[in-house]
Scaffold this motif. Sequence first.
Motif, PDB file in Angstrom:
ATOM      1  N   LEU A 434      54.552  66.721 100.511  1.00 48.84           N
ATOM      2  CA  LEU A 434      55.834  67.405 100.382  1.00 48.84           C
ATOM      3  C   LEU A 434      56.943  66.392 100.149  1.00 48.84           C
ATOM      4  O   LEU A 434      57.055  65.390 100.872  1.00 48.84           O
ATOM      5  N   ALA A 435      57.767  66.650  99.159  1.00 49.60           N
ATOM      6  CA  ALA A 435      58.882  65.751  98.860  1.00 49.60           C
ATOM      7  C   ALA A 435      60.179  66.277  99.456  1.00 49.60           C
ATOM      8  O   ALA A 435      60.853  65.584 100.228  1.00 49.60           O
ATOM      9  N   ARG A 436      60.561  67.503  99.163  1.00 48.57           N
ATOM     10  CA  ARG A 436      61.795  68.083  99.686  1.00 48.57           C
ATOM     11  C   ARG A 436      61.798  69.579  99.405  1.00 48.57           C
ATOM     12  O   ARG A 436      61.052  70.065  98.556  1.00 48.57           O
ATOM     13  N   VAL A 437      62.658  70.269 100.167  1.00 52.62           N
ATOM     14  CA  VAL A 437      62.865  71.703  99.988  1.00 52.62           C
ATOM     15  C   VAL A 437      64.346  71.927  99.786  1.00 52.62           C
ATOM     16  O   VAL A 437      65.173  71.406 100.538  1.00 52.62           O
ATOM     17  N   SER A 438      64.697  72.690  98.771  1.00 53.70           N
ATOM     18  CA  SER A 438      66.108  72.932  98.476  1.00 53.70           C
ATOM     19  C   SER A 438      66.311  74.401  98.163  1.00 53.70           C
ATOM     20  O   SER A 438      65.358  75.162  97.937  1.00 53.70           O
ATOM     21  N   LEU A 439      67.566  74.834  98.182  1.00 49.94           N
ATOM     22  CA  LEU A 439      67.940  76.212  97.889  1.00 49.94           C
ATOM     23  C   LEU A 439      68.653  76.257  96.547  1.00 49.94           C
ATOM     24  O   LEU A 439      69.620  75.534  96.312  1.00 49.94           O
ATOM     25  N   LYS A 440      68.166  77.131  95.670  1.00 49.00           N
ATOM     26  CA  LYS A 440      68.782  77.292  94.367  1.00 49.00           C
ATOM     27  C   LYS A 440      68.720  78.759  93.976  1.00 49.00           C
ATOM     28  O   LYS A 440      67.624  79.339  93.924  1.00 49.00           O
ATOM     29  N   GLU A 521      60.396  82.935  97.593  1.00 55.46           N
ATOM     30  CA  GLU A 521      61.426  83.752  98.223  1.00 55.46           C
ATOM     31  C   GLU A 521      61.553  83.373  99.693  1.00 55.46           C
ATOM     32  O   GLU A 521      60.558  83.134 100.393  1.00 55.46           O
ATOM     33  N   ILE A 522      62.802  83.367 100.174  1.00 54.04           N
ATOM     34  CA  ILE A 522      63.049  82.969 101.568  1.00 54.04           C
ATOM     35  C   ILE A 522      62.406  83.954 102.531  1.00 54.04           C
ATOM     36  O   ILE A 522      61.828  83.571 103.553  1.00 54.04           O
ATOM     37  N   LYS A 523      62.452  85.225 102.198  1.00 53.26           N
ATOM     38  CA  LYS A 523      61.955  86.241 103.133  1.00 53.26           C
ATOM     39  C   LYS A 523      60.444  86.159 103.323  1.00 53.26           C
ATOM     40  O   LYS A 523      59.910  86.703 104.294  1.00 53.26           O
ATOM     41  N   ASN A 524      59.745  85.467 102.405  1.00 54.81           N
ATOM     42  CA  ASN A 524      58.295  85.333 102.546  1.00 54.81           C
ATOM     43  C   ASN A 524      57.894  84.150 103.411  1.00 54.81           C
ATOM     44  O   ASN A 524      56.697  83.906 103.613  1.00 54.81           O
ATOM     45  N   GLN A 525      58.886  83.391 103.904  1.00 59.63           N
ATOM     46  CA  GLN A 525      58.573  82.240 104.733  1.00 59.63           C
ATOM     47  C   GLN A 525      58.449  82.681 106.197  1.00 59.63           C
ATOM     48  O   GLN A 525      58.885  83.766 106.593  1.00 59.63           O
ATOM     49  N   SER A 526      57.850  81.794 106.967  1.00 60.05           N
ATOM     50  CA  SER A 526      57.725  82.039 108.404  1.00 60.05           C
ATOM     51  C   SER A 526      58.502  80.978 109.168  1.00 60.05           C
ATOM     52  O   SER A 526      58.791  79.896 108.640  1.00 60.05           O
ATOM     53  N   LEU A 527      58.825  81.310 110.416  1.00 56.20           N
ATOM     54  CA  LEU A 527      59.545  80.353 111.253  1.00 56.20           C
ATOM     55  C   LEU A 527      58.692  79.114 111.499  1.00 56.20           C
ATOM     56  O   LEU A 527      59.226  77.992 111.561  1.00 56.20           O
ATOM     57  N   GLU A 528      57.372  79.296 111.574  1.00 58.19           N
ATOM     58  CA  GLU A 528      56.497  78.144 111.770  1.00 58.19           C
ATOM     59  C   GLU A 528      56.552  77.206 110.561  1.00 58.19           C
ATOM     60  O   GLU A 528      56.542  75.979 110.713  1.00 58.19           O
ATOM     61  N   GLN A 529      56.602  77.777 109.344  1.00 60.51           N
ATOM     62  CA  GLN A 529      56.692  76.945 108.142  1.00 60.51           C
ATOM     63  C   GLN A 529      57.994  76.152 108.127  1.00 60.51           C
ATOM     64  O   GLN A 529      58.019  74.958 107.787  1.00 60.51           O
ATOM     65  N   LEU A 530      59.101  76.828 108.531  1.00 62.38           N
ATOM     66  CA  LEU A 530      60.385  76.117 108.587  1.00 62.38           C
ATOM     67  C   LEU A 530      60.327  74.967 109.588  1.00 62.38           C
ATOM     68  O   LEU A 530      60.877  73.891 109.337  1.00 62.38           O
ATOM     69  N   LEU A 534      60.922  71.048 108.902  1.00 67.88           N
ATOM     70  CA  LEU A 534      61.897  70.292 109.685  1.00 67.88           C
ATOM     71  C   LEU A 534      61.248  69.034 110.236  1.00 67.88           C
ATOM     72  O   LEU A 534      61.860  67.947 110.226  1.00 67.88           O
ATOM     73  N   GLN A 535      60.024  69.142 110.712  1.00 67.23           N
ATOM     74  CA  GLN A 535      59.322  67.983 111.232  1.00 67.23           C
ATOM     75  C   GLN A 535      59.047  66.952 110.129  1.00 67.23           C
ATOM     76  O   GLN A 535      59.096  65.748 110.361  1.00 67.23           O
ATOM     77  N   ASP A 536      58.742  67.439 108.920  1.00 66.85           N
ATOM     78  CA  ASP A 536      58.480  66.532 107.792  1.00 66.85           C
ATOM     79  C   ASP A 536      59.762  66.005 107.154  1.00 66.85           C
ATOM     80  O   ASP A 536      59.691  65.293 106.134  1.00 66.85           O
ATOM     81  N   LYS A 537      60.919  66.397 107.709  1.00 64.42           N
ATOM     82  CA  LYS A 537      62.222  65.955 107.211  1.00 64.42           C
ATOM     83  C   LYS A 537      62.491  66.437 105.796  1.00 64.42           C
ATOM     84  O   LYS A 537      63.291  65.847 105.066  1.00 64.42           O
ATOM     85  N   ALA A 538      61.781  67.500 105.400  1.00 62.38           N
ATOM     86  CA  ALA A 538      62.119  68.123 104.127  1.00 62.38           C
ATOM     87  C   ALA A 538      63.348  69.007 104.272  1.00 62.38           C
ATOM     88  O   ALA A 538      64.033  69.308 103.281  1.00 62.38           O
ATOM     89  N   LEU A 539      63.637  69.451 105.514  1.00 58.25           N
ATOM     90  CA  LEU A 539      64.832  70.225 105.846  1.00 58.25           C
ATOM     91  C   LEU A 539      65.608  69.477 106.929  1.00 58.25           C
ATOM     92  O   LEU A 539      65.006  68.886 107.835  1.00 58.25           O
ATOM     93  N   ASP A 540      66.932  69.553 106.865  1.00 57.58           N
ATOM     94  CA  ASP A 540      67.731  69.003 107.969  1.00 57.58           C
ATOM     95  C   ASP A 540      67.986  70.108 108.999  1.00 57.58           C
ATOM     96  O   ASP A 540      67.663  71.281 108.796  1.00 57.58           O
TER      97      ASP A 540
END
Length: 640
Positions: A434-440, A521-530, A534-540
């Motif tokens: 994983l490199a990064r996750v962004s919102l577009k 889609e954001i709604k298809n994600q889970s809190l565990e995935q987020l 976060l642990q992988d520092k792909a999200l702040d």
Amino acid sequence: MHGLPVTKLTLYKHGVGFFQRQGPAQDGAVTLSFRLEEMNDVLKSLTTLTVGGGQVLGLDYESPEDKSALLQRSSIHLSDAAALRDLLRDLRGRAVEIATPAETFAGVVIGIDLPGEREEIAATLVSLFAPDGKVTPIELGEILEVTLRDDRALGDLTYVLGANLTDQDKRAITVRLTPDAQEALVSYIAPSPTWRVSYRLIMDETDGEDAYQALLQGWGHFDNTLDEDLDAVQVKLVAGMPISFIYDLYEPFTPERPTVKEEQRTVAAPVEFEAPPRVAMGAPMQARGAMAAMDDMANMKMAPGLGVQALGGGTAIAASGQATGDYYSYVVSAPVNVRRGNAAVVPILQFMPELRKERIYNGRKHPGNPVVTARFRNDTSLTLERGPITVMEAGEYAGEAILPFTQAGGEVYLPYAVDLGVRVTEQSGQKRSLARVSLKQGFLVVEEYLIRTITYRLENRGDDPTKVLIEQEVSPDFEPFDTPEPEETTLTARRYAVEVPAHATNRLVTNERQLLARREEIKNQSLEQLRRWLQDKALDEAAFKRLSGLLSLYDQITEHEAKLHDNDARREAIHEQQGVVQGNLGALRTDGEEGKLRARYARTLSEQEDQLAALATDDAAQRAAIEKLKAEVEAELAAL
């Protein structure tokens, strides 16, 4: 046999030769003979000049028809076994004189009577019709001489005899000149075997590491496929490929034409086109630098056997390099003599490159072992043609290679041997990171690296340390990372240097990656995935909180939609119950016990209607809540 000898010969690499012939003209003409398959090229390119006065009037050449077709055009047809009989047969109606031992007869040939056609004829008779009306039969065996007195018959006989001289595989071209022309120069192109080149590379080791004294020799090979000896001919071998093709100018071609009726027309004015401006041609390019001199050979270390000094000093270079336009050529300086059907080899190139020996490993080209490679620069200022090369090292045969087509200043790599003393093994792997996750635009863009890793293990079984260049081909969509800097990079490959001690091993690990992206889609994600992102520092932390809030809103919407679904199920069940109750009501009377039961069913229907009204009210509340939550989601997405 050609009427003019070859004086210059230029050979190309694509099956064409340029020939120049020069010599004296005889009786205002020069006759040249060519193979049938050469005629189209010759007619396309033949150029004739006069030397020392005179002019060229034109060309005549023999028909492409074969001998049998030529003979069919004549009124006289002669067989091999009875030529005189056939001649007299075909002279019917033509004036002749026939001499016999007794006398000479003049008249017109009537025909021939053969034995067996009439019983009274014992021999072949020729009937002659005299001017006085007398018909005289003459035995063929008595004829001493026949004189043709008919011009057409004389012409036909001359034509037949000339056609019989025609070579089935050859055709003649006659260049007509004015009587004052003394000498002619003719040039043309014709099919010719390609010239070839072979090289010898002699290497003598010096005190420097992997540095060698070297001598490169080039030898030009060409064949004499002409029907004549080449005597004192100037030869040029061109390292280039002009555009060339066959255009049929020899076979007669008569296209079909439409029939057009005559029509009345007015006289049109002349049509003119403006001529292009005349362009002054530049001076021809001068010959480029000659081959490297051999002055330093006296200072070289003498190798046993075939060394640089011994072979270099013992070979006379018989050619000089020259650049002509877009082509590079080797001009053989000494006139060449090659007998018909033979071939010649002449030394055309010799120079001493600054040479290094390298070991290059490329698993796709030769797995398991590096290839010993001689590397040098083409400092001749000439193009080196592609050809085989034999390598000799310390006076012994070391291997062979193909020297590629190399322009002046270009680098030459000659892989000529396999180093069995070094063993290379490869292990490759592939993974995603994983490199990064962004919102577009309201979506999550998840970017990952596709990582390819190759681990090289090098084992040196020899007594001396060695350096191996690991060559990897450049992938256009991948970039290296966490990898040592390459020692050199080409357009298609990277080369990494690996030092391997004697009787030891070493490793090289190369990594390259390609960035891949996908939208989710954001709604298809889970809190565990987020949390993992976060642990992988792909999200702040801030993005995590806002996305968690969005997921909470989506969860609330899902809960309200679930309640709507439950209301729909309850409503459907009530409708089924109402159907049963209404059916029972229709079967009951309004008085007595049935009337009491009927009243109870009516109260049940009323209660069900109240339940349906409550469900409708709850549906409205759920939908209002959903719309409110969706508005909050849209606002949050807009804020993101």
